[in-house]
Design a protein around this motif. Structure first.
Motif, PDB file in Angstrom:
ATOM      1  N   VAL A  67       0.814  -1.222   0.000  1.00 16.07           N
ATOM      2  CA  VAL A  67       0.000   0.000   0.000  1.00 16.07           C
ATOM      3  C   VAL A  67       0.844   1.267   0.000  1.00 16.07           C
ATOM      4  CG1 VAL A  67      -1.562   1.383   1.429  1.00 16.07           C
ATOM      5  CG2 VAL A  67      -2.082  -1.006   0.991  1.00 16.07           C
ATOM      6  N   ASP A  68       1.870   1.332   0.857  1.00 15.52           N
ATOM      7  CA  ASP A  68       2.602   2.600   0.952  1.00 15.52           C
ATOM      8  C   ASP A  68       3.992   2.537   0.330  1.00 15.52           C
ATOM      9  OD1 ASP A  68       3.866   1.128   2.879  1.00 15.52           O
ATOM     10  OD2 ASP A  68       3.649   2.620   4.476  1.00 15.52           O
ATOM     11  N   GLY A  69       4.122   1.730  -0.744  1.00 15.86           N
ATOM     12  CA  GLY A  69       5.350   1.800  -1.528  1.00 15.86           C
ATOM     13  C   GLY A  69       6.131   0.502  -1.605  1.00 15.86           C
ATOM     14  N   ILE A  70       6.755   0.279  -2.768  1.00 17.46           N
ATOM     15  CA  ILE A  70       7.577  -0.925  -2.968  1.00 17.46           C
ATOM     16  C   ILE A  70       8.892  -0.780  -2.179  1.00 17.46           C
ATOM     17  CG2 ILE A  70       6.616  -1.555  -5.237  1.00 17.46           C
ATOM     18  CD1 ILE A  70       9.009  -0.136  -6.570  1.00 17.46           C
ATOM     19  N   PRO A  71       9.450  -1.906  -1.715  1.00 16.04           N
ATOM     20  CA  PRO A  71      10.688  -1.835  -0.920  1.00 16.04           C
ATOM     21  C   PRO A  71      11.824  -1.135  -1.667  1.00 16.04           C
ATOM     22  CG  PRO A  71       9.759  -4.054  -0.852  1.00 16.04           C
ATOM     23  CD  PRO A  71       8.921  -3.279  -1.826  1.00 16.04           C
ATOM     24  N   GLU A  72      11.929  -1.364  -2.996  1.00 15.40           N
ATOM     25  CA  GLU A  72      13.022  -0.728  -3.761  1.00 15.40           C
ATOM     26  C   GLU A  72      12.926   0.799  -3.674  1.00 15.40           C
ATOM     27  OE1 GLU A  72      10.906  -3.066  -4.738  1.00 15.40           O
ATOM     28  OE2 GLU A  72      11.602  -4.134  -6.503  1.00 15.40           O
ATOM     29  N   LEU A  73      11.709   1.315  -3.750  1.00 15.40           N
ATOM     30  CA  LEU A  73      11.548   2.776  -3.719  1.00 15.40           C
ATOM     31  C   LEU A  73      11.809   3.309  -2.309  1.00 15.40           C
ATOM     32  CD1 LEU A  73      10.930   5.451  -5.003  1.00 15.40           C
ATOM     33  CD2 LEU A  73       8.480   4.934  -4.896  1.00 15.40           C
ATOM     34  N   LYS A  74      11.313   2.582  -1.294  1.00 11.96           N
ATOM     35  CA  LYS A  74      11.572   3.045   0.084  1.00 11.96           C
ATOM     36  C   LYS A  74      13.077   3.107   0.343  1.00 11.96           C
ATOM     37  CE  LYS A  74       7.269   1.788   2.305  1.00 11.96           C
ATOM     38  NZ  LYS A  74       6.670   1.308   3.545  1.00 11.96           N
ATOM     39  N   LYS A  75      13.796   2.104  -0.186  1.00 15.00           N
ATOM     40  CA  LYS A  75      15.254   2.090  -0.012  1.00 15.00           C
ATOM     41  C   LYS A  75      15.892   3.302  -0.708  1.00 15.00           C
ATOM     42  CE  LYS A  75      18.801  -1.132  -0.769  1.00 15.00           C
ATOM     43  NZ  LYS A  75      19.185  -2.075  -1.775  1.00 15.00           N
ATOM     44  N   ALA A  76      15.419   3.588  -1.913  1.00 12.41           N
ATOM     45  CA  ALA A  76      15.967   4.739  -2.672  1.00 12.41           C
ATOM     46  C   ALA A  76      15.653   6.054  -1.947  1.00 12.41           C
ATOM     47  CB  ALA A  76      15.381   4.747  -4.081  1.00 12.41           C
ATOM     48  N   ILE A  77      14.488   6.124  -1.318  1.00  9.01           N
ATOM     49  CA  ILE A  77      14.106   7.351  -0.579  1.00  9.01           C
ATOM     50  C   ILE A  77      14.983   7.509   0.672  1.00  9.01           C
ATOM     51  CG2 ILE A  77      12.233   8.440   0.734  1.00  9.01           C
ATOM     52  CD1 ILE A  77      10.293   7.076  -1.370  1.00  9.01           C
ATOM     53  N   CYS A  78      15.221   6.392   1.376  1.00  4.61           N
ATOM     54  CA  CYS A  78      16.114   6.451   2.553  1.00  4.61           C
ATOM     55  C   CYS A  78      17.495   6.970   2.123  1.00  4.61           C
ATOM     56  CB  CYS A  78      16.292   5.064   3.183  1.00  4.61           C
ATOM     57  SG  CYS A  78      14.824   4.455   4.016  1.00  4.61           S
ATOM     58  N   ALA A  79      17.985   6.468   0.989  1.00  4.51           N
ATOM     59  CA  ALA A  79      19.308   6.878   0.508  1.00  4.51           C
ATOM     60  C   ALA A  79      19.293   8.363   0.143  1.00  4.51           C
ATOM     61  CB  ALA A  79      19.716   6.033  -0.696  1.00  4.51           C
ATOM     62  N   LYS A  80      18.219   8.824  -0.473  1.00  3.61           N
ATOM     63  CA  LYS A  80      18.084  10.250  -0.838  1.00  3.61           C
ATOM     64  C   LYS A  80      18.116  11.137   0.408  1.00  3.61           C
ATOM     65  CE  LYS A  80      15.269  13.973  -1.274  1.00  3.61           C
ATOM     66  NZ  LYS A  80      15.938  14.959  -0.518  1.00  3.61           N
ATOM     67  N   PHE A  81      17.340  10.765   1.442  1.00  3.19           N
ATOM     68  CA  PHE A  81      17.300  11.581   2.670  1.00  3.19           C
ATOM     69  C   PHE A  81      18.685  11.636   3.324  1.00  3.19           C
ATOM     70  CE2 PHE A  81      12.486  10.962   3.155  1.00  3.19           C
ATOM     71  CZ  PHE A  81      12.205  12.304   2.969  1.00  3.19           C
ATOM     72  N   GLU A  82      19.383  10.502   3.309  1.00  5.86           N
ATOM     73  CA  GLU A  82      20.720  10.448   3.918  1.00  5.86           C
ATOM     74  C   GLU A  82      21.692  11.326   3.119  1.00  5.86           C
ATOM     75  OE1 GLU A  82      21.337   7.775   6.613  1.00  5.86           O
ATOM     76  OE2 GLU A  82      22.729   9.462   6.919  1.00  5.86           O
ATOM     77  N   ARG A  83      21.680  11.131   1.801  1.00  8.53           N
ATOM     78  CA  ARG A  83      22.630  11.794   0.890  1.00  8.53           C
ATOM     79  C   ARG A  83      22.421  13.311   0.837  1.00  8.53           C
ATOM     80  NH1 ARG A  83      20.732   9.239  -3.716  1.00  8.53           N
ATOM     81  NH2 ARG A  83      19.529  10.997  -4.500  1.00  8.53           N
ATOM     82  N   GLU A  84      21.158  13.721   0.713  1.00  4.78           N
ATOM     83  CA  GLU A  84      20.893  15.144   0.431  1.00  4.78           C
ATOM     84  C   GLU A  84      20.506  15.956   1.655  1.00  4.78           C
ATOM     85  OE1 GLU A  84      18.032  14.982  -2.750  1.00  4.78           O
ATOM     86  OE2 GLU A  84      19.561  14.448  -4.219  1.00  4.78           O
TER      87      GLU A  84
END
Ligand SMILES: Cc1ncc(COP(=O)(O)O)c(C=O)c1O
Length: 400
Positions: A67-84
């Motif tokens: 419902v609230d997102g595929i694991p691959e996208l959640k992982k990419a979002i976590c990486a974005k928040f960390e990186r940026e």
């Protein structure tokens, strides 16, 4: 018994969508209208992102997802928040929705009870107050006038906080003003919030990547880690990657809130489009060159529009730090009469006369809670912007 709900009766339709529709209707009727109402990049979605979507379709990724997102996208979002942003979130602290708008709406529906207050700095994105009303809460406005760069101070925020305040909505760079808070300006705000532990922070970072020159983007949980446990950091791919039609927004925040937002989404829309989610993985994890290129183009257009508007009699236009909007004051035009005889009593009358007499569609300031102003979206070609500004100048020169 009324058929429509009392709650809906308190809500207005979006004035920005109304202006865009009106401009489209006039164009279809043969009028040479330049529309500066729509809040979306005029660029195409980058090719690598489109290719990822096509690959997802061909691989059969066309079914319901979590419902609230595929694991691959959640992982990419976590990486974005960390990186940026220097923010550490676990995938269980991430939610993905059909656009940034749904993220904000889910959070408000999941948390507001009748009487709960939500502080919104004005000028504001048109949807905030109405989303708060739809969710049963009460919007409370704090004005950030042109004289302070359309920003509010810590003292002004503190004066608006009551025991009923549940959320503070923060949007930098801002729609409609383009104003963005520096680290020092934001620290003044977060210092106040640290003194009021009942207030949660909804940071709408949708225009994060559209900051100009050497302006440094900052978000509340990054500036004040003490707010991490009561901040929802919201973002999306719509503006950063020219993906408005794909409908992907996301947020990071405390697990209990993220879970509650997922519950709202599970009983309304379920998962955001599966194909768009795979495209968003590529947007966040693939090459990021597009961002700098589009930012350069927007900065050039900002400079063009600000310079041109400041030559118009009665208009004063400060230079915003980001987004793709300017929010000039028309204080010097109020009380005058247009060449065709329209009295400019307020900014709504100004925008209506500008459309009627000069064929330029802009959104009047009252829609964003701060007058007398109007908003221009400069996410359109340099040629259209140059022509639109020339028409605005001629219109202002005709005011008596
Ligand atoms: C400040 C702000 N937040 C959120 C949104 C919503 O973005 P989305 O198209 O991803 O729903 C917009 C869109 O105009 C916006 O201007």
């Amino acid at each position: 018994m009324a058929f429509l709900s009392d709650t809906l009766a308190r809500v207005k339709p979006s004035p920005t969508i109304a202006v865009t529709n009106k401009a489209r209707e006039l164009k279809e009727a043969g009028r040479d209208v330049i529309g500066l109402g729509a809040g979306e990049p005029d660029f195409d979605t980058p090719a690598n992102i489109k290719a990822a979507a096509i690959a997802a379709i061909e691989a059969g990724k066309t079914k319901y997802t979590a419902v609230d997102g595929i694991p691959e996208l959640k992982k990419a979002i976590c990486a974005k928040f960390e990186r940026e942003n220097g923010l550490s979130y676990k995938p269980s602290q991430i939610t993905v929705s059909s656009g940034g708008k749904q993220v904000l709406y889910n959070a408000l529906v999941a948390t507001l009870n009748p009487g709960d207050e939500v502080i919104i700095p004005a000028p504001y994105w048109v949807s905030y107050p109405d989303m708060v009303l739809l969710a049963g809460g009460t919007p409370v406005f704090v004005e950030g006038p042109m004289q302070t760069g359309y920003k509010i101070t810590g003292a002004e925020l503190e004066a608006a906080i009551t025991p009923k305040t549940k959320w503070f909505i923060f949007n930098s760079p801002s729609n409609p003003s383009g104003a963005a808070y520096s680290r020092e300006e934001l620290k003044e705000i977060t210092d106040v919030l640290m003194r009021h532990p009942q207030v949660w922070v909804m940071s709408d970072d949708m225009y994060e990547h559209l900051c100009f020159g050497d302006f440094e983007f900052v978000t509340p949980a990054q500036v004040e880690p003490g707010l991490y446990d009561r901040t929802l950091t919201c973002n999306g791919v719509s503006k950063a990657y020219a993906m408005t039609g794909w409908r992907i927004g996301y947020a990071g925040g405390p697990e209990s809130l993220i879970k509650a937002m997922g519950k709202v989404q599970s009983q309304s829309t379920s998962n955001p489009c599966s194909i768009s989610q795979y495209a968003a993985v590529e947007a966040l994890s693939g090459p990021q060159d597009y961002i700098a290129e589009s930012c350069k183009a927007f900065e050039r257009r900002r400079d063009l529009v600000v310079a041109a508007l400041n030559t118009c009699p009665g208009i004063s236009c400060p230079t915003p730090e980001g987004a793709f909007y300017v929010y000039p004051s028309i204080a010097g035009c109020i009380g005058k009469t247009s060449a065709a005889g329209t009295k400019i009593t307020d900014d709504e009358a100004f925008a209506a006369a500008l459309l009627e007499e000069a064929n330029v569609a802009v959104v009047f300031g009252a829609a964003f809670g701060l007058s007398p102003n109007f908003r221009i979206s400069y996410a359109t070609s340099d040629a259209a912007l140059t022509e639109a500004c020339a028409r605005i100048k001629a219109f202002c020169e005709g005011l008596k």
